[in-house]
Write a protein that holds these residues in place. Structure first.
Motif, PDB file in Angstrom:
ATOM      1  N   MET A   1       0.796  31.882   8.614  1.00 57.55           N
ATOM      2  CA  MET A   1       0.169  30.868   9.456  1.00 57.55           C
ATOM      3  C   MET A   1      -0.785  31.542  10.435  1.00 57.55           C
ATOM      4  O   MET A   1      -0.441  32.515  11.087  1.00 57.55           O
ATOM      5  N   ASP A   2      -1.995  31.028  10.479  1.00 56.75           N
ATOM      6  CA  ASP A   2      -3.013  31.496  11.411  1.00 56.75           C
ATOM      7  C   ASP A   2      -3.391  30.289  12.264  1.00 56.75           C
ATOM      8  O   ASP A   2      -4.277  29.532  11.919  1.00 56.75           O
ATOM      9  N   GLY A   3      -2.636  30.095  13.329  1.00 59.21           N
ATOM     10  CA  GLY A   3      -2.776  28.867  14.108  1.00 59.21           C
ATOM     11  C   GLY A   3      -2.140  27.733  13.323  1.00 59.21           C
ATOM     12  O   GLY A   3      -0.978  27.787  12.959  1.00 59.21           O
ATOM     13  N   LYS A   4      -2.946  26.716  12.988  1.00 57.17           N
ATOM     14  CA  LYS A   4      -2.444  25.595  12.196  1.00 57.17           C
ATOM     15  C   LYS A   4      -2.774  25.748  10.713  1.00 57.17           C
ATOM     16  O   LYS A   4      -2.370  24.929   9.906  1.00 57.17           O
ATOM     17  N   ASN A   5      -3.534  26.771  10.372  1.00 53.66           N
ATOM     18  CA  ASN A   5      -3.979  26.957   8.987  1.00 53.66           C
ATOM     19  C   ASN A   5      -3.191  28.050   8.280  1.00 53.66           C
ATOM     20  O   ASN A   5      -2.806  29.044   8.892  1.00 53.66           O
ATOM     21  N   LYS A   6      -2.989  27.851   6.976  1.00 55.71           N
ATOM     22  CA  LYS A   6      -2.375  28.899   6.163  1.00 55.71           C
ATOM     23  C   LYS A   6      -3.448  29.919   5.803  1.00 55.71           C
ATOM     24  O   LYS A   6      -4.590  29.565   5.542  1.00 55.71           O
TER      25      LYS A   6
END
Length: 191
Positions: A101-106
């Motif tokens: 997870m990079d913030g809210k994004n995969k």
């Protein structure tokens, strides 16, 4: 009666626009992101017999880059489905996909694939020699391709497993080799 017809300048401009050029040459720009304006212009001139303006070429490059990035993002979203289809179509195969997870994004981290037919083929009939190598993956999302291959009776390469990783380092190679050891059932260097 004059049977020869020439397009007016307006007709040329109507269909030879940046959006058309971006769609038509997106693949070439993906393969060579540093394609020069002069090279792009000469390709359009060769293919369509018309010379676009530098501004059209510049806008077409921007649009093609955006199209290519959207295509990569779309493909990433299909990666989970691809892994599931591989598992369904090749029972017994090992497919490991790791995202973070990079913030809210995969964000893609690594992928390991060892198909059942390749495992079985190596165990049942190929020489007990494994070659390993890594190769660069170029493009907007660079990475490394790690591969393990065997050798058949005619000295031809036989794929065993491969992995796509973000970076080639000791940890990634250990992860790849540990998965390969488990898949091939290697104990104390013996299969």
């Amino acid at each position: 009666m004059n049977l020869e017809h020439e397009r007016s300048m307006d007709q040329k401009i109507f269909w030879l626009n940046a959006a058309f050029l971006a769609e038509r040459y997106a693949y070439e720009l993906r393969a060579d992101p540093d394609w020069s304006i002069k090279g792009f212009t000469s390709a359009v001139k060769r293919d369509f017999g018309m010379e676009p303006s530098e501004q059209q070429i510049y806008r077409a490059r921007q649009k093609a880059t955006k199209l290519n990035k959207e295509d990569f993002v779309d493909q990433f979203h299909k990666l989970h489905d691809y892994c599931e289809e591989l598992k369904k179509g090749n029972p017994g195969s090992t497919i490991l996909l790791k995202t973070e997870m990079d913030g809210k994004n995969k964000r893609f981290h690594r992928l390991y694939i060892c198909l059942e037919a390749c495992k079985r083929g190596f165990k049942e009939g190929w020489r007990p020699v494994i070659g390993m190598d890594g190769a660069f993956i170029k493009g907007p999302h660079p990475g490394q391709l790690l591969a393990a291959v065997g050798i058949d009776g005619k000295n031809r390469m036989f794929p065993i497993a491969y992995a796509v990783v973000e970076i080639e380092n000791k940890d990634m190679w250990e992860w790849f080799i540990q998965n390969l050891i488990v898949d091939l059932g290697i104990e104390n260097g013996q299969i």
